[in-house]
Scaffold this active site. Structure first.
Site, PDB file in Angstrom:
ATOM      1  N   ASN A 126     -83.828  42.745  86.983  1.00  0.00           N
ATOM      2  CA  ASN A 126     -83.920  41.890  88.151  1.00  0.00           C
ATOM      3  C   ASN A 126     -84.079  42.338  89.397  1.00  0.00           C
ATOM      4  O   ASN A 126     -83.133  42.938  90.032  1.00  0.00           O
ATOM      5  CB  ASN A 126     -82.956  40.733  88.046  1.00  0.00           C
ATOM      6  CG  ASN A 126     -83.049  39.745  89.719  1.00  0.00           C
ATOM      7  OD1 ASN A 126     -83.915  39.512  89.721  1.00  0.00           O
ATOM      8  ND2 ASN A 126     -82.177  39.085  89.052  1.00  0.00           N
ATOM      9  N   LYS A 129     -85.271  40.916  92.297  1.00  0.00           N
ATOM     10  CA  LYS A 129     -84.739  39.896  93.172  1.00  0.00           C
ATOM     11  C   LYS A 129     -85.909  40.049  94.564  1.00  0.00           C
ATOM     12  O   LYS A 129     -87.344  40.446  93.988  1.00  0.00           O
ATOM     13  CB  LYS A 129     -83.318  39.710  94.000  1.00  0.00           C
ATOM     14  CG  LYS A 129     -82.437  40.881  92.885  1.00  0.00           C
ATOM     15  CD  LYS A 129     -80.931  40.147  93.403  1.00  0.00           C
ATOM     16  CE  LYS A 129     -79.858  39.794  92.794  1.00  0.00           C
ATOM     17  NZ  LYS A 129     -79.100  39.939  92.864  1.00  0.00           N
ATOM     18  N   HIS A 165     -81.271  31.642  87.717  1.00  0.00           N
ATOM     19  CA  HIS A 165     -79.909  32.282  88.274  1.00  0.00           C
ATOM     20  C   HIS A 165     -79.666  31.839  88.915  1.00  0.00           C
ATOM     21  O   HIS A 165     -80.079  30.534  89.709  1.00  0.00           O
ATOM     22  CB  HIS A 165     -81.269  34.101  89.258  1.00  0.00           C
ATOM     23  CG  HIS A 165     -80.283  35.094  88.573  1.00  0.00           C
ATOM     24  ND1 HIS A 165     -79.895  34.855  90.499  1.00  0.00           N
ATOM     25  CD2 HIS A 165     -80.236  36.039  88.633  1.00  0.00           C
ATOM     26  CE1 HIS A 165     -79.156  36.116  91.078  1.00  0.00           C
ATOM     27  NE2 HIS A 165     -79.752  36.535  89.597  1.00  0.00           N
ATOM     28  N   GLU A 173     -78.916  32.725  92.592  1.00  0.00           N
ATOM     29  CA  GLU A 173     -79.389  32.392  94.035  1.00  0.00           C
ATOM     30  C   GLU A 173     -80.506  31.214  93.594  1.00  0.00           C
ATOM     31  O   GLU A 173     -80.635  31.003  94.911  1.00  0.00           O
ATOM     32  CB  GLU A 173     -79.533  34.083  93.903  1.00  0.00           C
ATOM     33  CG  GLU A 173     -78.840  34.916  94.177  1.00  0.00           C
ATOM     34  CD  GLU A 173     -78.968  36.907  93.939  1.00  0.00           C
ATOM     35  OE1 GLU A 173     -80.210  36.748  93.311  1.00  0.00           O
ATOM     36  OE2 GLU A 173     -78.759  37.535  93.333  1.00  0.00           O
ATOM     37  N   GLU A 194     -73.432  34.680  83.852  1.00  0.00           N
ATOM     38  CA  GLU A 194     -73.470  36.288  85.013  1.00  0.00           C
ATOM     39  C   GLU A 194     -72.427  35.583  85.861  1.00  0.00           C
ATOM     40  O   GLU A 194     -72.302  34.306  86.633  1.00  0.00           O
ATOM     41  CB  GLU A 194     -74.848  35.782  85.231  1.00  0.00           C
ATOM     42  CG  GLU A 194     -75.861  36.940  84.594  1.00  0.00           C
ATOM     43  CD  GLU A 194     -76.785  37.571  86.352  1.00  0.00           C
ATOM     44  OE1 GLU A 194     -77.061  38.588  85.904  1.00  0.00           O
ATOM     45  OE2 GLU A 194     -77.301  36.540  86.362  1.00  0.00           O
ATOM     46  N   GLY A 204     -73.930  41.441  92.862  1.00  0.00           N
ATOM     47  CA  GLY A 204     -74.320  42.091  93.720  1.00  0.00           C
ATOM     48  C   GLY A 204     -72.931  42.473  95.174  1.00  0.00           C
ATOM     49  O   GLY A 204     -73.125  42.587  96.206  1.00  0.00           O
ATOM     50  N   SER A 246     -72.645  42.895  88.972  1.00  0.00           N
ATOM     51  CA  SER A 246     -72.079  44.362  88.967  1.00  0.00           C
ATOM     52  C   SER A 246     -72.389  45.619  87.797  1.00  0.00           C
ATOM     53  O   SER A 246     -71.293  46.091  87.743  1.00  0.00           O
ATOM     54  CB  SER A 246     -71.303  44.123  89.810  1.00  0.00           C
ATOM     55  OG  SER A 246     -70.990  43.579  90.955  1.00  0.00           O
TER      56      SER A 246
HETATM   57  C1  PEP Z   1     -78.313  40.417  89.111  1.00  0.00           C
HETATM   58  O1  PEP Z   1     -79.304  39.327  89.731  1.00  0.00           O
HETATM   59  O2  PEP Z   1     -79.323  39.099  88.199  1.00  0.00           O
HETATM   60  C2  PEP Z   1     -77.017  41.270  88.733  1.00  0.00           C
HETATM   61  C3  PEP Z   1     -76.468  40.687  88.166  1.00  0.00           C
HETATM   62  O3  PEP Z   1     -77.217  41.419  90.313  1.00  0.00           O
HETATM   63  P1  PEP Z   1     -76.181  42.602  90.273  1.00  0.00           P
HETATM   64  O4  PEP Z   1     -76.594  43.690  89.548  1.00  0.00           O
HETATM   65  O5  PEP Z   1     -76.858  43.677  91.903  1.00  0.00           O
HETATM   66  O6  PEP Z   1     -74.796  42.420  90.371  1.00  0.00           O
END
Ligand code: PEP
Length: 252
Positions: A10, A12, A95, A97, A167, A173, A212
């Site tokens: 992803n 983003k 997601h 976000e 998630e 992040g 992460s």
């Molecule tokens: C994500 O964008 O879905 C995500 C898990 O980001 P990160 O790996 O940076 O935590």
């Protein structure tokens, strides 16, 4: 039940189309058809370029969102036929976000997920609890609400077409990773929820962990029984790091 590992990047709101090209120059030659299923999720303006360059390779491409109507007065939205027209294979839906900053609701996801399936796009449905929800022991209630509402209109025969990304919002992040126990427990809980819809097809659904994921923790997470892959944000921006995560996932 054996499920093919699945690793999605992803990006983003990162990478112009030319930056996406640079990533692909480095990443695509390392990918083979016998590894995990690999899906890149670029931002809108790099989508057509990435889909074009991945056509004929083992790497697939998904959008980061999709609207549930085909066309009409919905300023700023992008529909399933538009994505299919440029060779996109799937869409990330829900997601955190999108939920947190753009008002994505479970009610709208309940329309988007079946719409994607009906159109022939693979939905990657994201679910997960916030830190406050985990601390107040509401993780299972949140996951139940999200999974059962968002999939309510998906026909049981189609359940195996859905990819679910667990998630935990507090791990996205932040550098904080769910422990293997927390990740497995949540993904097993999600699979048991799917069993209430269709016990056989629940075993076909790929459930990913996201939050992460890095080259050095991917292998341990991917080896867990109910985790079939990863949705990767930050570490998916670098072709070498993402390649290392893909490699760790095949071994898991
Ligand atoms: C994500 O964008 O879905 C995500 C898990 O980001 P990160 O790996 O940076 O935590």
């Amino acid at each position: 039940m054996s499920r093919r590992p699945y690793v999605a990047a992803n990006w983003k709101m990162n990478k112009t189309a030319s930056e996406a090209d640079e990533f692909l120059d480095s990443f695509l030659p390392s990918q083979s058809a016998d590894g995990p299923e690999v899906v890149l999720c670029p931002p809108w303006l790099a989508l057509e370029r990435v889909a074009g360059r991945c056509a004929g390779t083992p790497v697939r491409v998904a959008a980061q969102n999709m609207f549930y109507e085909d066309s009409g007065a919905f300023t700023g939205e992008v529909s399933a036929p538009m994505l299919l027209d440029i060779g996109v294979d799937g869409a990330v839906l829900g997601h955190s976000e999108r939920r947190q900053f753009f008002g994505e609701s479970d009610e709208s996801l309940a329309l988007k997920v079946p719409k994607a399936i009906e159109a022939g796009l693979e939905p990657i449905l994201c679910v997960g609890e916030s830190r406050a929800e985990r601390e107040s022991n509401d993780t299972e209630a949140v996951l139940s609400h999200q999974v059962l509402t968002d999939l309510a209109e998906v026909h049981s025969d189609d359940l195996g077409k859905v990819v679910i990304a667990y998630e935990p919002v507090w791990a996205i992040g932040t550098g904080l990773v769910a422990t293997p126990e927390q990740a497995q427990e949540a993904c097993e809980f999600i699979r048991n929820l799917l069993r209430t819809r269709d016990s056989e097809r629940a075993g076909q659904v790929r459930i990913l962990y996201g939050g992460s994921v890095k080259p050095d923790n991917a292998g341990e997470l991917m080896a867990l029984p109910d985790i079939d892959g990863a949705l990767v944000g930050g570490a998916a921006l670098d072709p070498a790091d993402f390649g290392a995560i893909v490699a760790a996932s095949s071994a898991g």
